[in-house]
Design an enzyme around this catalytic site. Structure first.
Site, mmCIF file in Angstrom:
data_model
loop_
_atom_site.group_PDB
_atom_site.id
_atom_site.type_symbol
_atom_site.label_atom_id
_atom_site.label_comp_id
_atom_site.label_asym_id
_atom_site.label_seq_id
_atom_site.Cartn_x
_atom_site.Cartn_y
_atom_site.Cartn_z
ATOM 1 N N LYS A 1 29.599 -5.031 5.016
ATOM 2 C CA LYS A 1 28.452 -5.426 4.915
ATOM 3 C C LYS A 1 27.830 -6.580 5.645
ATOM 4 C CE LYS A 1 29.426 -9.674 2.764
ATOM 5 N NZ LYS A 1 29.392 -10.726 3.494
ATOM 6 N N ASP B 1 32.709 -9.875 -4.018
ATOM 7 C CA ASP B 1 31.974 -8.979 -3.237
ATOM 8 C C ASP B 1 32.368 -7.551 -3.542
ATOM 9 O OD1 ASP B 1 30.442 -10.940 -1.696
ATOM 10 O OD2 ASP B 1 31.760 -10.629 -0.289
#
Ligand code: ATP
Length: 289
Positions: A10, A136
């Site tokens: 990401k 996350d």
């Protein structure tokens, strides 16, 4: 019996920290998306009650410290399962880079075990499990573009961002996320415009997205590691449309629409950094290649 899952890295298109909470976590507001730089996770069913981690990467722990191991353990404990799994991790994402590689491996393990063991869990249930592993992991379970709030676990999905090239450079320095957060002085920090970033994505406006990238942690990391600034400047001089550090760093990425320019940035950085990548923005759940 086995399943394969892709575990993409990401990047933060924006990262804001709003305040420190009474529970000592920071309340964040981040726009994140995925890129076509991914680990591959292979999950093989074992009849014996064990979790085995196998990876050729020397940077990845092969025991209970591995986030993929923790994901499998959590699934087994939560649902009282006595079957086992061998998890092979083909590592492509640089480790400790600000690209959520470990979190993405954990999320891919959750998605993959849901299939391997026919658990029938919804994406929301998998994301809730993910939140117990790390901030996350919930985002990585969704594997898409999203606004992440709370300590990162409250996910609101967004459409994919305007497509472009992403050139990334990871210098060989280790940055402690904890230290960066400890050194953040919220009173003096410059906050990114998260709202404008979300609008740019919703309206598919590339220039507006580039104009609004921002990371409140960037100046903190740069004050400790000036090399991050040098990489940024190099990317800017080579014609990037936008340049930003991801997460708490040290990886810096640039966004660029023209392939020739992306190549120029990539080549200009190879002398600077060992780990340089040129990939496409993904931003949506991508099937296995
Ligand atoms: P984030 O952006 O979420 O802060 P990161 O990209 O900075 O993450 P990771 O690559 O996830 O960092 O690795 C951080 C630490 O986690 C490493 O020191 C590594 O030893 C450990 N780790 C545990 N499991 C994994 C995994 N599957 N892949 C990579 N690192 C892992």
């Amino acid at each position: 019996m086995y399943v394969l899952e892709k575990a993409p890295a990401k990047i933060n298109l924006s990262l804001d920290v709003l305040y420190k909470r009474p529970d000592d976590y920071h309340e964040v507001s981040m726009v994140m998306t995925t890129i076509d730089l991914a680990d591959r996770i292979e999950l093989r069913h074992l009849n014996s009650d064990q979790i085995i981690i196998d990876s050729e990467s020397r940077f990845v722990p092969n025991d209970e410290r591995n986030l993929a191991y923790r994901a499998a353990k959590l699934v087994k404990d939560t649902y009282g399962l006595s079957n086992g799994v061998k998890i092979f991790i083909e590592k492509q994402i640089p480790v400790a880079a600000g690209l959520a590689g470990g979190s993405s491996d954990a999320a891919a393990t959750l998605r993959g075990l849901n299939r391997l063991w026919s658990l029938g869990l919804s994406i929301e249930e998998l994301a809730a499990l993910g939140a117990k592993i790390g901030s996350d992991v919930s985002f990585c379970v969704y594997n898409t573009t999203a606004l992440a709030q709370g300590r990162g676990e409250r996910i609101t999905e967004l459409p994919p961002p305007p497509s472009c090239w992403v050139v990334l450079a990871k210098p060989s320095i280790g940055v402690s996320t904890q230290t960066i957060y400890q050194n953040l002085q919220l009173d003096h920090a410059e906050h990114p415009n998260t709202k404008a970033m979300i609008e740019a994505i919703k309206e598919n406006k590339y220039n507006r997205m580039c104009h609004n990238v921002g990371n409140i942690l960037e100046s903190v990391t740069i004050s400790k590691y000036p090399l991050v600034k040098q990489i940024k400047e190099q990317m800017e001089q080579s014609g990037a449309d936008a340049v930003l550090m991801s997460g708490s760093g040290p990886t810096v990425f640039s966004l660029v629409q023209k392939e020739t320019r992306a190549n120029r940035i990539y080549n200009s950085l190879r002398g600077f950094c060992d780990q340089v990548y040129m990939v496409r923005m993904l931003g949506y759940h991508s099937p296995l290649d």
